[in-house]
Design an enzyme around this catalytic site. Sequence first.
Site, PDB file in Angstrom:
ATOM      1  N   HIS A  36      97.112 -22.979  -4.706  1.00 30.15           N
ATOM      2  CA  HIS A  36      98.033 -23.604  -3.830  1.00 30.15           C
ATOM      3  C   HIS A  36      96.551 -24.339  -2.750  1.00 30.15           C
ATOM      4  O   HIS A  36      95.695 -23.144  -2.538  1.00 30.15           O
ATOM      5  CB  HIS A  36      98.805 -22.858  -3.133  1.00 30.15           C
ATOM      6  CG  HIS A  36      99.583 -23.780  -1.826  1.00 30.15           C
ATOM      7  ND1 HIS A  36     100.376 -24.549  -2.131  1.00 30.15           N
ATOM      8  CD2 HIS A  36      99.739 -23.839  -1.025  1.00 30.15           C
ATOM      9  CE1 HIS A  36     101.101 -25.460  -1.200  1.00 30.15           C
ATOM     10  NE2 HIS A  36     100.797 -24.874  -0.467  1.00 30.15           N
ATOM     11  N   MET A  71      98.876 -31.636   4.308  1.00 30.21           N
ATOM     12  CA  MET A  71      99.791 -31.345   5.542  1.00 30.21           C
ATOM     13  C   MET A  71      98.608 -32.688   6.660  1.00 30.21           C
ATOM     14  O   MET A  71      98.448 -32.445   7.507  1.00 30.21           O
ATOM     15  CB  MET A  71      99.486 -29.840   5.880  1.00 30.21           C
ATOM     16  CG  MET A  71     100.631 -29.133   5.508  1.00 30.21           C
ATOM     17  SD  MET A  71     100.457 -26.819   5.823  1.00 30.21           S
ATOM     18  CE  MET A  71      99.063 -26.321   4.266  1.00 30.21           C
ATOM     19  N   MET A 143     109.848 -26.307   3.014  1.00 29.10           N
ATOM     20  CA  MET A 143     109.094 -25.667   3.987  1.00 29.10           C
ATOM     21  C   MET A 143     110.180 -24.396   4.520  1.00 29.10           C
ATOM     22  O   MET A 143     111.110 -24.416   4.991  1.00 29.10           O
ATOM     23  CB  MET A 143     107.987 -26.246   4.832  1.00 29.10           C
ATOM     24  CG  MET A 143     107.019 -27.060   3.414  1.00 29.10           C
ATOM     25  SD  MET A 143     105.705 -25.934   3.666  1.00 29.10           S
ATOM     26  CE  MET A 143     105.215 -25.397   4.792  1.00 29.10           C
ATOM     27  N   GLY A 151     100.496 -16.369   6.997  1.00 27.27           N
ATOM     28  CA  GLY A 151     101.088 -15.306   8.331  1.00 27.27           C
ATOM     29  C   GLY A 151     102.368 -15.523   9.258  1.00 27.27           C
ATOM     30  O   GLY A 151     102.619 -14.216   9.308  1.00 27.27           O
ATOM     31  N   GLY A 183     105.525 -17.524   4.289  1.00 26.09           N
ATOM     32  CA  GLY A 183     106.379 -15.823   4.259  1.00 26.09           C
ATOM     33  C   GLY A 183     107.021 -15.375   3.607  1.00 26.09           C
ATOM     34  O   GLY A 183     108.099 -14.219   3.534  1.00 26.09           O
ATOM     35  N   GLY A 203     100.266 -16.979   0.332  1.00 29.84           N
ATOM     36  CA  GLY A 203      98.811 -16.796   1.046  1.00 29.84           C
ATOM     37  C   GLY A 203      98.060 -15.784   1.179  1.00 29.84           C
ATOM     38  O   GLY A 203      97.766 -14.236   0.884  1.00 29.84           O
ATOM     39  N   SER A 204      98.960 -14.535   2.792  1.00 27.68           N
ATOM     40  CA  SER A 204      98.796 -13.288   3.099  1.00 27.68           C
ATOM     41  C   SER A 204      99.470 -12.746   2.120  1.00 27.68           C
ATOM     42  O   SER A 204      98.031 -11.694   2.126  1.00 27.68           O
ATOM     43  CB  SER A 204      98.685 -13.489   4.980  1.00 27.68           C
ATOM     44  OG  SER A 204     100.401 -13.730   4.555  1.00 27.68           O
TER      45      SER A 204
END
Length: 231
Positions: A36, A71, A143, A151, A183, A203-204
């Site tokens: 992504h 975005m 989303m 994060g 999240g 991601g994180s």
Amino acid sequence: MAAKQIKIVPSILSADLRALSREVKAAQDAGADMIHCDVMDGHFVPNITFGPLVVEAVKKSVSIPVDVHLMISDPRRYAKSFCDAGADVLVFHAEAVDGLNSVKTLLDEIRSYGVRPGVAVNPDKPIELFMDALPAIDQVLIMTVYAGSAGQKLIVDVLDKIRAVRQAAIHRGLDIDIEVDGGINGETAALCTAAGANVLVAGSYIFCSNDYAERINTIRKSTNLSQASVP
Ligand code: DX5
Ligand code: ZN
């Protein structure tokens, strides 16, 4: 009804960009289904990230598909550049274009480049911005945080939108991927798949760990028993 394939999709926003190629290869080796890429323009969202050149670098580094999340305020202007750069899926925000006809036009344009088109909405934006275009959409991105940074904590209220899109897709006999982004971790992923999502961006949770495979496997196992039945 069969279960839809769960796809686990690490976001490079949390990767070590000094070693981008190595990072995305490691994610692929760890079992990622797509990579992504979060494109931010400093206008639609406050942050600025990267453009087509970085997408092209990711594309050259992996054999799994590249999922590009725009975005940006003017996705019509840049869609072709990102398709040319190697996006396999190109997702734009419905609230960034001017009404349903513009949504449909851009979906068609992206498909004409041989790329799977997708539409996203932020948590405070209604799915009605794109629902009448559902047959022209390959991937809906609900989303689960406000677009703009990694994060953040998943907003549970948006699960209702996932259910509504999945129900509508089933009702209309449409085979649509529903993606969630923001999240997502070993606990929240199962909430999303139970609601009908099957594409999980993280991601994180993945890139801020020392063991990408362990994180991907944890998500995969947690979603095994929780997936809603979809066509
Ligand atoms: C947020 C981005 C996400 C972000 C997710 O605007 O679209 O893709 O990387 O980060 P995590 O998984 O850390 O919430
Ligand atoms: Zn994203």
